[in-house]
Design an enzyme around this catalytic site. Structure first.
Site, short mmCIF file in Angstrom:
data_model
loop_
_atom_site.label_atom_id
_atom_site.label_comp_id
_atom_site.label_asym_id
_atom_site.label_seq_id
_atom_site.Cartn_x
_atom_site.Cartn_y
_atom_site.Cartn_z
N SER A 141 24.95 59.64 48.30
CA SER A 141 24.05 60.65 48.86
C SER A 141 24.87 61.83 49.33
O SER A 141 26.06 61.68 49.65
CB SER A 141 23.27 60.06 50.04
OG SER A 141 22.59 61.07 50.76
N TYR A 154 22.91 55.14 57.95
CA TYR A 154 22.78 55.54 56.54
C TYR A 154 23.96 56.40 56.10
O TYR A 154 24.57 56.14 55.05
CB TYR A 154 21.46 56.28 56.34
CG TYR A 154 21.16 56.63 54.91
CD1 TYR A 154 20.64 55.67 54.04
CD2 TYR A 154 21.37 57.92 54.42
CE1 TYR A 154 20.34 55.98 52.72
CE2 TYR A 154 21.08 58.23 53.10
CZ TYR A 154 20.56 57.27 52.26
OH TYR A 154 20.27 57.59 50.95
#
Length: 261
Positions: A141, A154
Site C-alpha cells: 500500500s 495497517y
C-alpha cells in the site's frame, strides 16, 4: 497468453483486488487457486472463472494459521502439480492509533497482513524452487511510505511487507524467484464503498479523496491487476525487490495527514 500453464495462488481472492487479479490472470492462461476465508464469495469467483474456461479451485484458507497455509499449498500442488505465482493479497484494516489499538487487534491484523505473506511465501517457495523459479507479488500500500492519521497497525504491516519483499528478493534471486510489491492507493472496491458509507458525509469524503488524485480519479481493480500481470509474466524477468506504486501519482502529492472524521 502471458501466463499460459502457470499456476497462481491468490490469497484474499474472493472479492475486490484479489478477485480482479484472479480473473485477469485466468484470462492470460493461468490456472487459479483462490484462497480465502469467505467460502461463498470464493466459490462465486471460481464459478465465474470456470465459465471463462479457466481451470480454478477454491481453498478455504486462514493465512494467519500455519496449518491452513500448508494445506493451501498442498491442495494447489495436488490439483495442478506446481506453484509458479503467489499473490499475497489477503488483508484487513481498521483506523486506530497505537493507544486506541488493543494488543489483540494488533496481533489479529499483523497475523493476516504480515504473518500471512510470510507463511504463504515460506511454503510456496520450495514448490517454486522445484520448477526452477517463480514470482511472488505482495499487495502492499502507499501507506507503507506515506499515510494518514490513525492507521498504526495497517501502516506498520504494509511497511514491513515492503521490507520483507526486498529481503526475499535477495535471498531467492539465485533460485530465479522474483519478489515484488504493488502499492495501491485508493481503489474502487466494495471495502472502499463500505468505508465511505460509515462516515458522516460519504459524498464529501469521496470529494476530499479526489482532491489528492492527480489524475482526477481513484484507482480501479483492473489498474492493480494489470500491474500484477506484468510482474507475474516473463516480461518482468529482471524485475525483483521493487515496490511499484499504482496510485496515479498521489504519493507525490500527499504532504500532510488527511482526516475524514
Amino acid at each position: 497468453m502471458r501466463l499460459e500453464n502457470k499456476v497462481a495462488i491468490v490469497t484474499g481472492g474472493s472479492q475486490g483486488i484479489g478477485a480482479g487479479i484472479a480473473k485477469r490472470f485466468g484470462q492470460e492462461g493461468a490456472k487459479i487457486v483462490v484462497a480465502d476465508v469467505n467460502e461463498e464469495a470464493g466459490e462465486n469467483v471460481i464459478a465465474e472463472l470456470k465459465q471463462q474456461e479457466v481451470e480454478a479451485i477454491f481453498v478455504h484458507t486462514d493465512v494467519s494459521n500455519e496449518e491452513s497455509v500448508q494445506n493451501l499449498v498442498k491442495e494447489a500442488t495436488s490439483a495442478f502439480g506446481k506453484v509458479d505465482i503467489l499473490v499475497n493479497n489477503a488483508a484487513i484494516n481498521f483506523r486506530k492509533s497505537v493507544t486506541d489499538t488493543s494488543f489483540e487487534e494488533w496481533q489479529t491484523l499483523l497475523g493476516i497482513n504480515l504473518n500471512g505473506p510470510f507463511l504463504c511465501s515460506k511454503y510456496s517457495i520450495p514448490e517454486m524452487q522445484k520448477v526452477g523459479g517463480g514470482s511472488i507479488i505482495n499487495i502492499a500500500s502507499w501507506h507503507a511510505e506515506k499515510t494518514i492519521t490513525r492507521l498504526a497497525a495497517y501502516a506498520s504491516a504494509k511497511g514491513a511487507m515492503t521490507a520483507l519483499t526486498r529481503q526475499m528478493a535477495l535471498d531467492y534471486g539465485k533460485d530465479q524467484i522474483r519478489v515484488n510489491a504493488v502499492g495501491p492507493s485508493t481503489v474502487d472496491t466494495p471495502l472502499l464503498q463500505k468505508t465511505f458509507e460509515s462516515l458522516d458525509d460519504p459524498e464529501q469524503a469521496f470529494k476530499d479523496t479526489l482532491k489528492f488524485q492527480p489524475m482526477g480519479r481513484i484507482g480501479t481493480v483492473e489498474d492493480i491487476a494489470n500491474t500484477c500481470l506484468f510482474l507475474a509474466s516473463d516480461e518482468a524477468t529482471y524485475v525483483s525487490g521493487q515496490t511499484i506504486m499504482v496510485d496515479g501519482g498521489a504519493i507525490n502529492k500527499i504532504a500532510r495527514p488527511i482526516e475524514f472524521d
